[in-house]
Design a protein around this motif. Structure first.
Motif, PDB file in Angstrom:
ATOM      1  N   ASN A 137       0.827  -1.211   0.000  1.00 58.19           N
ATOM      2  CA  ASN A 137       0.000   0.000   0.000  1.00 58.19           C
ATOM      3  C   ASN A 137       0.861   1.260   0.000  1.00 58.19           C
ATOM      4  O   ASN A 137       0.504   2.270  -0.619  1.00 58.19           O
ATOM      5  CB  ASN A 137      -0.928   0.005   1.216  1.00 58.19           C
ATOM      6  CG  ASN A 137      -1.997  -1.064   1.137  1.00 58.19           C
ATOM      7  OD1 ASN A 137      -2.330  -1.527   0.056  1.00 58.19           O
ATOM      8  ND2 ASN A 137      -2.536  -1.466   2.271  1.00 58.19           N
ATOM      9  N   ALA A 138       1.982   1.209   0.722  1.00 55.82           N
ATOM     10  CA  ALA A 138       2.889   2.360   0.745  1.00 55.82           C
ATOM     11  C   ALA A 138       3.453   2.625  -0.648  1.00 55.82           C
ATOM     12  O   ALA A 138       3.572   3.777  -1.076  1.00 55.82           O
ATOM     13  CB  ALA A 138       4.025   2.106   1.732  1.00 55.82           C
ATOM     14  N   GLY A 226     -13.001   2.636   5.832  1.00 55.57           N
ATOM     15  CA  GLY A 226     -12.612   2.721   4.427  1.00 55.57           C
ATOM     16  C   GLY A 226     -13.563   3.607   3.634  1.00 55.57           C
ATOM     17  O   GLY A 226     -13.142   4.400   2.786  1.00 55.57           O
ATOM     18  N   ALA A 227     -14.871   3.479   3.929  1.00 52.89           N
ATOM     19  CA  ALA A 227     -15.863   4.331   3.272  1.00 52.89           C
ATOM     20  C   ALA A 227     -15.692   5.778   3.708  1.00 52.89           C
ATOM     21  O   ALA A 227     -15.794   6.708   2.892  1.00 52.89           O
ATOM     22  CB  ALA A 227     -17.277   3.841   3.602  1.00 52.89           C
ATOM     23  N   PHE A 258      -1.752  11.729   1.188  1.00 48.67           N
ATOM     24  CA  PHE A 258      -1.309  10.374   0.856  1.00 48.67           C
ATOM     25  C   PHE A 258      -0.045  10.003   1.626  1.00 48.67           C
ATOM     26  O   PHE A 258       0.098   8.879   2.113  1.00 48.67           O
ATOM     27  CB  PHE A 258      -1.085  10.240  -0.649  1.00 48.67           C
ATOM     28  CG  PHE A 258      -2.340  10.012  -1.437  1.00 48.67           C
ATOM     29  CD1 PHE A 258      -2.968   8.780  -1.430  1.00 48.67           C
ATOM     30  CD2 PHE A 258      -2.906  11.030  -2.176  1.00 48.67           C
ATOM     31  CE1 PHE A 258      -4.135   8.564  -2.142  1.00 48.67           C
ATOM     32  CE2 PHE A 258      -4.071  10.836  -2.893  1.00 48.67           C
ATOM     33  CZ  PHE A 258      -4.693   9.596  -2.885  1.00 48.67           C
ATOM     34  N   LEU A 259       0.872  10.950   1.753  1.00 46.70           N
ATOM     35  CA  LEU A 259       2.102  10.682   2.492  1.00 46.70           C
ATOM     36  C   LEU A 259       1.814  10.348   3.958  1.00 46.70           C
ATOM     37  O   LEU A 259       2.510   9.527   4.567  1.00 46.70           O
ATOM     38  CB  LEU A 259       3.034  11.892   2.410  1.00 46.70           C
ATOM     39  CG  LEU A 259       3.787  12.075   1.091  1.00 46.70           C
ATOM     40  CD1 LEU A 259       4.507  13.413   1.079  1.00 46.70           C
ATOM     41  CD2 LEU A 259       4.774  10.924   0.874  1.00 46.70           C
ATOM     42  N   LEU A 260       0.800  10.980   4.524  1.00 47.38           N
ATOM     43  CA  LEU A 260       0.459  10.736   5.923  1.00 47.38           C
ATOM     44  C   LEU A 260      -0.006   9.306   6.175  1.00 47.38           C
ATOM     45  O   LEU A 260      -0.010   8.838   7.311  1.00 47.38           O
ATOM     46  CB  LEU A 260      -0.615  11.730   6.383  1.00 47.38           C
ATOM     47  CG  LEU A 260      -0.109  13.157   6.653  1.00 47.38           C
ATOM     48  CD1 LEU A 260      -1.277  14.115   6.808  1.00 47.38           C
ATOM     49  CD2 LEU A 260       0.763  13.172   7.909  1.00 47.38           C
ATOM     50  N   ARG A 261      -0.401   8.601   5.125  1.00 48.75           N
ATOM     51  CA  ARG A 261      -0.849   7.210   5.292  1.00 48.75           C
ATOM     52  C   ARG A 261       0.312   6.222   5.259  1.00 48.75           C
ATOM     53  O   ARG A 261       0.130   5.036   5.567  1.00 48.75           O
ATOM     54  CB  ARG A 261      -1.864   6.858   4.193  1.00 48.75           C
ATOM     55  CG  ARG A 261      -3.090   7.740   4.250  1.00 48.75           C
ATOM     56  CD  ARG A 261      -4.076   7.434   3.144  1.00 48.75           C
ATOM     57  NE  ARG A 261      -4.837   8.629   2.817  1.00 48.75           N
ATOM     58  CZ  ARG A 261      -5.888   8.670   2.014  1.00 48.75           C
ATOM     59  NH1 ARG A 261      -6.305   7.563   1.439  1.00 48.75           N
ATOM     60  NH2 ARG A 261      -6.518   9.793   1.765  1.00 48.75           N
ATOM     61  N   LEU A 262       1.474   6.707   4.875  1.00 47.75           N
ATOM     62  CA  LEU A 262       2.637   5.811   4.809  1.00 47.75           C
ATOM     63  C   LEU A 262       3.009   5.202   6.162  1.00 47.75           C
ATOM     64  O   LEU A 262       3.203   3.976   6.248  1.00 47.75           O
ATOM     65  CB  LEU A 262       3.843   6.568   4.233  1.00 47.75           C
ATOM     66  CG  LEU A 262       3.889   6.718   2.714  1.00 47.75           C
ATOM     67  CD1 LEU A 262       5.061   7.596   2.312  1.00 47.75           C
ATOM     68  CD2 LEU A 262       4.018   5.350   2.049  1.00 47.75           C
ATOM     69  N   GLY A 315      -4.004   4.891   7.455  1.00 49.79           N
ATOM     70  CA  GLY A 315      -3.001   3.963   6.941  1.00 49.79           C
ATOM     71  C   GLY A 315      -2.977   2.623   7.657  1.00 49.79           C
ATOM     72  O   GLY A 315      -2.497   1.625   7.113  1.00 49.79           O
ATOM     73  N   LEU A 316      -3.489   2.580   8.877  1.00 47.63           N
ATOM     74  CA  LEU A 316      -3.499   1.339   9.651  1.00 47.63           C
ATOM     75  C   LEU A 316      -4.596   0.370   9.215  1.00 47.63           C
ATOM     76  O   LEU A 316      -4.487  -0.844   9.429  1.00 47.63           O
ATOM     77  CB  LEU A 316      -3.712   1.643  11.141  1.00 47.63           C
ATOM     78  CG  LEU A 316      -2.596   2.338  11.906  1.00 47.63           C
ATOM     79  CD1 LEU A 316      -3.121   2.798  13.266  1.00 47.63           C
ATOM     80  CD2 LEU A 316      -1.415   1.393  12.085  1.00 47.63           C
TER      81      LEU A 316
END
Length: 391
Positions: A137-138, A226-227, A258-262, A315-316
């Motif tokens: 995902n990353a 997710g929703a 998006f970077l914050l989800r890494l 991201g988790l």
């Protein structure tokens, strides 16, 4: 270790599958080719209907006849999409594209994670599933950001068409890589899966969720969150516009969320060894509920920090929910179960979308986020009670 190369090949497939500079100017390109907003809505409806019809059948087919075949089919559909798009001028061209996109999405939704898990299982590394899924995902995020930044630059200098030709090339590379995957051995029932009727897979899947309340509640939490994060992904531009933020900064904000989800994707496997699944999901749900409440009530720049916090915890979600599910699923029906999960998330998204749309009309985008806050808070209360003895 014969199947471990599958893991690295899946990484390469994902990278090129998401290295699509066309997406950053997709709506502008469609409009240039004659697609009005109303036509786009019709196309989205066609996509949703196709997904609902195919999600579970494609998962069953993956379990019966091979996950690799469905992943190859997904990449092939992607190639066909962009080949049509570079010449598309009529509504039916775009309608065909969204049908192909829905086929590709449903084909890979359960099959890819199933192939990843069984490849790790064959190598004795199935306990590391969350780690590899998080890294996968990353890589998605990195690829999307590269494509978005490069795509906007290319489009501004050479027009929209070039982005679509580059996207086609990237998808062809992904297709070639899928052909190198090796179908892993499937553990479980020794009966020939191809002789099992599809209704037996559906019945077994329903029975699996019914008999495993822990899996049911964890997967449902993944569906709800997710929703919820989808509404940030789809409507952050509207939110920034309401705050009066210039379009100049939109690209930076897109990259940031998006970077914050890494970190979450990369550290989920580590955190689950320090905390229980229940504690991590409770914490994420609490952040989602509080964050959406703040965004809907406090209408200033500080809401951007709340969105950032939501994305950080988002991201988790997939590594945790996906890992909890696959560790408890038999290999012979892993893709089918994964497709049920994907179907459920689309159902939750559709249901919450109705409320989001209604309150957005009544109270602008802030009202829509307020509705999502209520949904997250209600589910937080339910999860805290229902998960005590089963997760």
């Amino acid at each position: 270790m014969v199947y471990m190369p599958n893991v690295w090949k899946l990484f390469a497939v994902r990278f090129f599958f998401n290295l699509i500079p066309a997406y950053v100017i997709e709506r502008l390109y469609w409009e240039e080719r004659g697609m009005t907003i109303q036509m786009v809505v019709y196309a989205e409806i066609i996509f949703a209907i196709t997904i609902v019809l195919l999600e579970v059948p494609t998962g069953i087919i993956a379990d019966k006849w091979g996950r690799k075949r469905m992943i190859v089919l997904s990449a092939l559909m992607g190639c066909c999409e962009f080949l049509i798009l570079v010449f598309a001028t009529e509504f039916w061209h775009f309608a065909l594209v969204v049908i192909l996109a829905a086929i590709g999405s449903s084909a890979s939704s359960g099959a890819e994670n199933a192939l990843l898990y069984d490849s790790l299982l064959a190598a004795g590394k199935e306990k590391s599933f969350e780690k590899y899924l998080g890294r996968l995902n990353a890589l998605d995020i990195v690829s999307i950001i590269i494509a978005a930044l490069c795509g906007s630059l290319l489009a501004s200098r050479w027009g929209y068409d070039l982005n679509y030709w580059i996207s086609l090339v990237s998808m062809v590379v992904a297709l070639v890589l899928t052909l190198t995957l090796v179908e892993p051995a499937v553990s479980g029932d020794s009966e020939d899966d191809s002789s099992i009727p599809m209704r037996a897979y559906v019945a077994a899947s329903i029975r699996f969720f019914r008999d495993n309340p822990g899996v049911r509640i964890v997967v449902l939490s993944g569906m709800v969150m997710g929703a919820a994060i989808n509404f940030i992904d789809e409507f952050w531009q509207t939110y920034l516009d309401r705050l009066g933020i210039p379009v100049l900064y939109f690209g930076l904000f897109s990259a940031a969320i998006f970077l914050l989800r890494l970190p979450g994707n990369l550290l989920a496997h580590f955190l689950k060894n320090l905390f229980s699944y229940r504690s991590l999901l409770l914490g994420a749900l609490a952040v989602f509920a509080a964050g959406f409440i703040y965004v809907s009530v406090v209408k200033d720049y500080s809401g951007l920090a709340a969105i950032g916090l939501i994305c950080l915890f988002a991201g988790l979600i997939e590594p945790l929910a996906g890992g909890y599910l696959h560790h408890r699923t038999d290999s012979s029906m892993r893709a089918t179960i994964g497709s049920f999960q994907s179907l459920g998330e689309n159902a939750v998204l559709s249901a919450t979308g109705i409320g989001f749309g209604y309150f957005s009309v009544q109270m602008d985008i802030f009202g829509g986020f307020g509705f999502i806050a209520v949904v997250c808070f209600a589910f937080l209360v339910y999860f805290a009670s229902a998960s005590k003895k089963v997760v």
